[in-house]
Scaffold this active site. Structure first.
Site, PDB file in Angstrom:
ATOM      1  N   PRO A   1     145.359  40.999  66.867  1.00  0.00           N
ATOM      2  CA  PRO A   1     146.692  40.631  67.351  1.00  0.00           C
ATOM      3  C   PRO A   1     147.139  41.470  68.547  1.00  0.00           C
ATOM      4  CG  PRO A   1     146.686  41.022  64.973  1.00  0.00           C
ATOM      5  CD  PRO A   1     145.390  41.542  65.511  1.00  0.00           C
ATOM      6  N   GLU A   2     147.436  40.817  69.644  1.00  0.00           N
ATOM      7  CA  GLU A   2     148.087  41.474  70.774  1.00  0.00           C
ATOM      8  C   GLU A   2     149.385  40.719  71.010  1.00  0.00           C
ATOM      9  OE1 GLU A   2     145.525  42.714  73.955  1.00  0.00           O
ATOM     10  OE2 GLU A   2     143.818  42.923  72.617  1.00  0.00           O
TER      11      GLU A   2
ATOM     12  N   LYS B   1     154.340  44.054  69.814  1.00  0.00           N
ATOM     13  CA  LYS B   1     153.528  43.657  68.663  1.00  0.00           C
ATOM     14  C   LYS B   1     154.337  43.623  67.368  1.00  0.00           C
ATOM     15  CE  LYS B   1     149.533  45.926  70.703  1.00  0.00           C
ATOM     16  NZ  LYS B   1     148.385  46.778  70.385  1.00  0.00           N
TER      17      LYS B   1
ATOM     18  N   ARG C   1     139.919  54.381  71.436  1.00  0.00           N
ATOM     19  CA  ARG C   1     139.358  53.047  71.188  1.00  0.00           C
ATOM     20  C   ARG C   1     138.426  52.699  72.337  1.00  0.00           C
ATOM     21  NH1 ARG C   1     143.937  48.966  69.686  1.00  0.00           N
ATOM     22  NH2 ARG C   1     142.142  47.714  69.110  1.00  0.00           N
TER      23      ARG C   1
END
Ligand code: ZN
Length: 258
Positions: free
Chosen positions: A2-3, A50, A246
């Protein structure tokens, strides 16, 4: 993953509850076990980066976040669920509609206190009040930070996740480790990110290359092997604040290090 685009579309799905009275309010996490919202009318759901804010009558907001795996399914009341029941964290039902939050993070707060949850966020790339100039200013506050890290920091601008940070850096021709102060045209980079999310707000599959063929839809994210544009081997790097690094993918030819 999800972005901002996924979260925006989730809010539009949750619009199916708007104007209806809750007949089911079933929170399956200990901190909300006592919360009962039956009888309240759903006013609206808005996305902020988000985060999702589902506002109910009498000043109550259900705040949810999809994290890595979460999603809200919205379907006709009584329909079969598409995920295992043990993943459900909340069930919101009306006479017609059922919304099931699977693997989402949840809070219920006074609407007047929403700012404590989302007030830290930078301008929302898909918000009605999107402000590119403010996003640029927020990015510039820490000029020594790598752009690939700054784009993920939701305090600067809200909605970019790991896919769009890699694709934005590629399209801007900027190596992810470039310090913010050395990015040649930050307003253009912010505009690229906005355009990419905006194009995908109503689309389930992400295609940044314009090529729909499997394995060719994204320029660099998740790519191994040659760059789709120049053939140079794609590199990967770990980038982010300590402990929250990340992977970011990039092409050393299209995005030459400075
Ligand atoms: Zn390349």
């Amino acid at each position: 993953m999800p972005e901002g685009d996924t979260v925006y579309r989730t809010a539009r799905r949750l619009d199916a509850l708007t104007g209806q009275v809750l007949t089911t309010s079933d929170f399956r996490i200990p901190s909300l076990a006592e919360v009962d919202l039956v009888g309240r009318t759903v006013l609206e759901t808005v996305s902020r980066g988000k985060h999702l804010l589902t506002r109910l009558a009498d000043g109550v907001t259900i705040h949810s976040h999809l994290k890595m795996e979460g999603r809200w399914d919205v379907q006709a009341a009584g329909s079969t669920w598409h995920r295992p029941a043990h993943e459900a964290r909340a069930v919101l039902g009306t006479a017609k509609t059922e919304a099931i939050g699977f693997s989402v993070l949840l809070d219920v707060v006074p609407t007047a206190s929403e700012h404590t949850l989302v007030g830290h966020l930078g301008p929302d790339l898909l918000g009605p009040d999107w402000d590119p100039q403010l996003a640029v200013e927020r990015l510039q506050r820490l000029p020594h930070v790598a752009i690939g890290e700054a784009l993920l920091d939701q305090r600067n601008l809200a909605g970019i996740g790991n896919v769009y940070r890699a694709e934005t850096c590629f399209l801007a021709g900027v190596a992810p480790r470039t310090p913010v102060s050395e990015v040649p045209n930050l307003p253009r980079m912010v505009a690229l990110a906005h355009r990419m999310l905006d194009v995908h707000r109503d689309r389930a599959s992400r295609i940044t290359t314009g090529d729909r063929r499997p394995g060719r839809r994204l320029w660099v994210y998740g790519r191994q092997g040659p760059c789709l544009r120049c053939g140079t081997t794609i590199l990967l790097d770990e980038l982010g604040p300590e402990g929250q690094e990340r992977t970011v993918w990039w092409c050393p030819s299209c995005q030459p290090p400075r």
